[in-house]
Design a protein around this motif. Structure first.
Motif, PDB file in Angstrom:
ATOM      1  N   ILE A  61       0.862  -1.182   0.000  1.00 47.07           N
ATOM      2  CA  ILE A  61       0.000   0.000   0.000  1.00 47.07           C
ATOM      3  C   ILE A  61       0.897   1.229   0.000  1.00 47.07           C
ATOM      4  O   ILE A  61       1.584   1.493   0.976  1.00 47.07           O
ATOM      5  CB  ILE A  61      -0.909   0.022   1.247  1.00 47.07           C
ATOM      6  CG1 ILE A  61      -1.786  -1.223   1.304  1.00 47.07           C
ATOM      7  CG2 ILE A  61      -1.782   1.262   1.249  1.00 47.07           C
ATOM      8  CD1 ILE A  61      -2.719  -1.252   2.499  1.00 47.07           C
ATOM      9  N   ASP A  62       0.899   1.961  -1.108  1.00 41.75           N
ATOM     10  CA  ASP A  62       1.660   3.201  -1.139  1.00 41.75           C
ATOM     11  C   ASP A  62       0.713   4.354  -0.830  1.00 41.75           C
ATOM     12  O   ASP A  62      -0.431   4.161  -0.440  1.00 41.75           O
ATOM     13  CB  ASP A  62       2.356   3.372  -2.487  1.00 41.75           C
ATOM     14  CG  ASP A  62       1.370   3.306  -3.651  1.00 41.75           C
ATOM     15  OD1 ASP A  62       0.160   3.488  -3.427  1.00 41.75           O
ATOM     16  OD2 ASP A  62       1.817   3.068  -4.784  1.00 41.75           O
ATOM     17  N   THR A  63       1.215   5.572  -1.000  1.00 42.03           N
ATOM     18  CA  THR A  63       0.403   6.734  -0.627  1.00 42.03           C
ATOM     19  C   THR A  63      -0.877   6.826  -1.455  1.00 42.03           C
ATOM     20  O   THR A  63      -1.912   7.253  -0.961  1.00 42.03           O
ATOM     21  CB  THR A  63       1.223   8.024  -0.802  1.00 42.03           C
ATOM     22  OG1 THR A  63       1.726   8.093  -2.148  1.00 42.03           O
ATOM     23  CG2 THR A  63       2.382   8.050   0.180  1.00 42.03           C
ATOM     24  N   ARG A  64      -0.808   6.420  -2.721  1.00 43.45           N
ATOM     25  CA  ARG A  64      -2.003   6.469  -3.560  1.00 43.45           C
ATOM     26  C   ARG A  64      -3.051   5.479  -3.078  1.00 43.45           C
ATOM     27  O   ARG A  64      -4.240   5.791  -3.006  1.00 43.45           O
ATOM     28  CB  ARG A  64      -1.631   6.183  -5.029  1.00 43.45           C
ATOM     29  CG  ARG A  64      -0.678   7.208  -5.631  1.00 43.45           C
ATOM     30  CD  ARG A  64      -0.247   6.810  -7.014  1.00 43.45           C
ATOM     31  NE  ARG A  64       0.403   5.494  -7.041  1.00 43.45           N
ATOM     32  CZ  ARG A  64       1.663   5.272  -6.715  1.00 43.45           C
ATOM     33  NH1 ARG A  64       2.430   6.290  -6.334  1.00 43.45           N
ATOM     34  NH2 ARG A  64       2.185   4.067  -6.771  1.00 43.45           N
ATOM     35  N   MET A  65      -2.605   4.265  -2.727  1.00 43.64           N
ATOM     36  CA  MET A  65      -3.542   3.251  -2.261  1.00 43.64           C
ATOM     37  C   MET A  65      -4.114   3.613  -0.891  1.00 43.64           C
ATOM     38  O   MET A  65      -5.272   3.313  -0.589  1.00 43.64           O
ATOM     39  CB  MET A  65      -2.858   1.887  -2.210  1.00 43.64           C
ATOM     40  CG  MET A  65      -2.382   1.378  -3.562  1.00 43.64           C
ATOM     41  SD  MET A  65      -3.712   1.265  -4.780  1.00 43.64           S
ATOM     42  CE  MET A  65      -4.670  -0.081  -4.121  1.00 43.64           C
ATOM     43  N   LEU A  69      -7.948   3.929  -0.143  1.00 39.29           N
ATOM     44  CA  LEU A  69      -8.510   3.196   0.997  1.00 39.29           C
ATOM     45  C   LEU A  69      -9.284   4.132   1.915  1.00 39.29           C
ATOM     46  O   LEU A  69     -10.386   3.798   2.384  1.00 39.29           O
ATOM     47  CB  LEU A  69      -7.378   2.510   1.773  1.00 39.29           C
ATOM     48  CG  LEU A  69      -7.781   1.722   3.019  1.00 39.29           C
ATOM     49  CD1 LEU A  69      -8.624   0.514   2.639  1.00 39.29           C
ATOM     50  CD2 LEU A  69      -6.534   1.276   3.786  1.00 39.29           C
ATOM     51  N   GLY A  70      -8.725   5.311   2.161  1.00 33.10           N
ATOM     52  CA  GLY A  70      -9.404   6.271   3.028  1.00 33.10           C
ATOM     53  C   GLY A  70     -10.721   6.746   2.441  1.00 33.10           C
ATOM     54  O   GLY A  70     -11.727   6.844   3.143  1.00 33.10           O
ATOM     55  N   VAL A  71     -10.715   7.017   1.131  1.00 31.64           N
ATOM     56  CA  VAL A  71     -11.944   7.493   0.478  1.00 31.64           C
ATOM     57  C   VAL A  71     -13.017   6.413   0.507  1.00 31.64           C
ATOM     58  O   VAL A  71     -14.185   6.675   0.846  1.00 31.64           O
ATOM     59  CB  VAL A  71     -11.652   7.923  -0.971  1.00 31.64           C
ATOM     60  CG1 VAL A  71     -12.955   8.189  -1.728  1.00 31.64           C
ATOM     61  CG2 VAL A  71     -10.781   9.168  -0.989  1.00 31.64           C
ATOM     62  N   LEU A  98     -17.252  -4.344  -4.803  1.00 31.88           N
ATOM     63  CA  LEU A  98     -16.658  -3.660  -5.947  1.00 31.88           C
ATOM     64  C   LEU A  98     -15.214  -3.261  -5.664  1.00 31.88           C
ATOM     65  O   LEU A  98     -14.349  -3.365  -6.542  1.00 31.88           O
ATOM     66  CB  LEU A  98     -17.487  -2.435  -6.313  1.00 31.88           C
ATOM     67  CG  LEU A  98     -18.913  -2.728  -6.804  1.00 31.88           C
ATOM     68  CD1 LEU A  98     -19.632  -1.433  -7.132  1.00 31.88           C
ATOM     69  CD2 LEU A  98     -18.900  -3.654  -8.004  1.00 31.88           C
ATOM     70  N   GLY A  99     -14.934  -2.801  -4.441  1.00 33.99           N
ATOM     71  CA  GLY A  99     -13.567  -2.444  -4.089  1.00 33.99           C
ATOM     72  C   GLY A  99     -12.644  -3.643  -4.128  1.00 33.99           C
ATOM     73  O   GLY A  99     -11.522  -3.565  -4.651  1.00 33.99           O
ATOM     74  N   ALA A 106      -6.088  -8.516  -1.354  1.00 31.19           N
ATOM     75  CA  ALA A 106      -5.311  -7.915  -0.264  1.00 31.19           C
ATOM     76  C   ALA A 106      -5.907  -6.573   0.135  1.00 31.19           C
ATOM     77  O   ALA A 106      -6.150  -6.296   1.315  1.00 31.19           O
ATOM     78  CB  ALA A 106      -3.854  -7.745  -0.677  1.00 31.19           C
ATOM     79  N   PHE A 107      -6.174  -5.739  -0.860  1.00 29.96           N
ATOM     80  CA  PHE A 107      -6.802  -4.449  -0.595  1.00 29.96           C
ATOM     81  C   PHE A 107      -8.194  -4.664  -0.002  1.00 29.96           C
ATOM     82  O   PHE A 107      -8.604  -3.954   0.917  1.00 29.96           O
ATOM     83  CB  PHE A 107      -6.901  -3.651  -1.900  1.00 29.96           C
ATOM     84  CG  PHE A 107      -7.484  -2.276  -1.729  1.00 29.96           C
ATOM     85  CD1 PHE A 107      -6.665  -1.187  -1.476  1.00 29.96           C
ATOM     86  CD2 PHE A 107      -8.855  -2.064  -1.819  1.00 29.96           C
ATOM     87  CE1 PHE A 107      -7.199   0.091  -1.322  1.00 29.96           C
ATOM     88  CE2 PHE A 107      -9.401  -0.805  -1.666  1.00 29.96           C
ATOM     89  CZ  PHE A 107      -8.576   0.280  -1.417  1.00 29.96           C
ATOM     90  N   GLY A 108      -8.928  -5.637  -0.529  1.00 31.05           N
ATOM     91  CA  GLY A 108     -10.269  -5.909  -0.026  1.00 31.05           C
ATOM     92  C   GLY A 108     -10.276  -6.303   1.438  1.00 31.05           C
ATOM     93  O   GLY A 108     -11.141  -5.864   2.204  1.00 31.05           O
ATOM     94  N   PHE A 109      -9.306  -7.115   1.834  1.00 30.59           N
ATOM     95  CA  PHE A 109      -9.250  -7.532   3.231  1.00 30.59           C
ATOM     96  C   PHE A 109      -9.045  -6.327   4.149  1.00 30.59           C
ATOM     97  O   PHE A 109      -9.741  -6.184   5.162  1.00 30.59           O
ATOM     98  CB  PHE A 109      -8.117  -8.539   3.429  1.00 30.59           C
ATOM     99  CG  PHE A 109      -8.110  -9.190   4.777  1.00 30.59           C
ATOM    100  CD1 PHE A 109      -8.795 -10.370   4.995  1.00 30.59           C
ATOM    101  CD2 PHE A 109      -7.415  -8.625   5.838  1.00 30.59           C
ATOM    102  CE1 PHE A 109      -8.798 -10.974   6.256  1.00 30.59           C
ATOM    103  CE2 PHE A 109      -7.411  -9.211   7.087  1.00 30.59           C
ATOM    104  CZ  PHE A 109      -8.104 -10.395   7.298  1.00 30.59           C
TER     105      PHE A 109
END
Length: 260
Positions: A61-65, A69-71, A98-99, A106-109
């Motif tokens: 997870i970099d700054t963009r991710m 994630l925050g949004v 959808l996310g 990984a992002f979904g978790f």
């Protein structure tokens, strides 16, 4: 798409295994007259944070991710607030699925964990049930990222079908962990009720629980959640998917340019 590093995959596997045991505690405990749920499950919250920190430290997870994630977590909190689950009508699974589909398991978790946590803070829903809800939502979003490839109407149909399955599975697990507390404990040897029997075997209690959840939840609450999720995915899914994929492409291009 964000992927699990080997270390993070191991942590997620440990959390998931421990989580399944904590969800199923009524079936695992036997012969105890006093019913006491394993509140040690609250200790999984720090482990969930470790998963997030692991992704940060390994570059998953970099700054963009983090910004995305925050949004998405904020959007989930709003959806939770405006569709608080009254009668089973809620839109939380819509964005989780959808996310997870666009950004990967990984992002979904992580999204499932953070979304339910933020939503609980916004709606004053913090309690001993929160870790269960967070882990259940994490599985829902991660599962969407593991679905097979599809496109167009087939993809929307696939996501809608998964939304129905996830709605019932989530409801089943949440019902299971709270079942003895909601129904009380039956008198050993009694029949004809839906209460937990601490002296019965796992199979017998499982059958009683299935009757309980069919009568109290599956026939109403979970079904409404499944219908709401499927309709939202069918109507809004294509537009939101396209938007999220544009965001993902821009994040990827920005990352390539900034590191090139």
């Amino acid at each position: 798409m964000m992927r699990f590093s080997p270390r993070t995959a191991l942590l997620v596997a440990i959390i998931s295994l421990a989580g399944l045991m904590m969800f199923a505690w009524p079936l695992l405990l036997h012969g105890y007259e006093r019913v006491q749920p394993p509140f040690i499950f609250l200790a999984l919250l720090p482990l969930m944070i470790v998963v997030l920190l692991s992704e940060l430290s390994t570059g998953g997870i970099d700054t963009r991710m983090i910004a995305i994630l925050g949004v998405l977590s904020a959007i989930e909190a709003v959806l939770r607030a405006v569709s608080s689950g009254t009668g089973g009508v809620e839109l939380v699974f819509f964005m989780l699925i959808l996310g997870g589909r666009v950004f990967g398991p990984a992002f979904g978790f992580v999204l499932g964990c953070t979304s339910l946590f933020v939503a609980a803070l916004v709606t004053a829903g913090v309690g001993p049930w929160l870790p269960y809800q967070m882990l259940g939502a994490a599985w829902v979003a991660a599962g969407a990222g593991l679905l097979p490839r599809a496109s167009g109407r087939r993809e929307i149909a696939l996501l809608a079908a998964y939304g129905v399955f996830a709605s019932y599975a989530y409801g089943l697990l949440l019902n299971l962990q709270g079942w003895p507390l909601l129904t009380g404990v039956t008198v050993p040897g009694a029949s004809g009720n839906l209460s937990y029997d601490p002296t019965a075997g796992a199979g017998e209690n499982l059958l009683t629980f299935l009757r309980y959840t069919l009568v109290t939840s599956t026939s109403s609450w979970d079904t409404m959640r499944a219908i709401t999720t499927a309709i939202a995915l069918g109507l809004l899914g294509p537009a939101v998917l396209a938007t999220l994929r544009r965001v993902a492409r821009r994040a990827t291009v920005t990352g390539v340019v900034s590191t090139g």
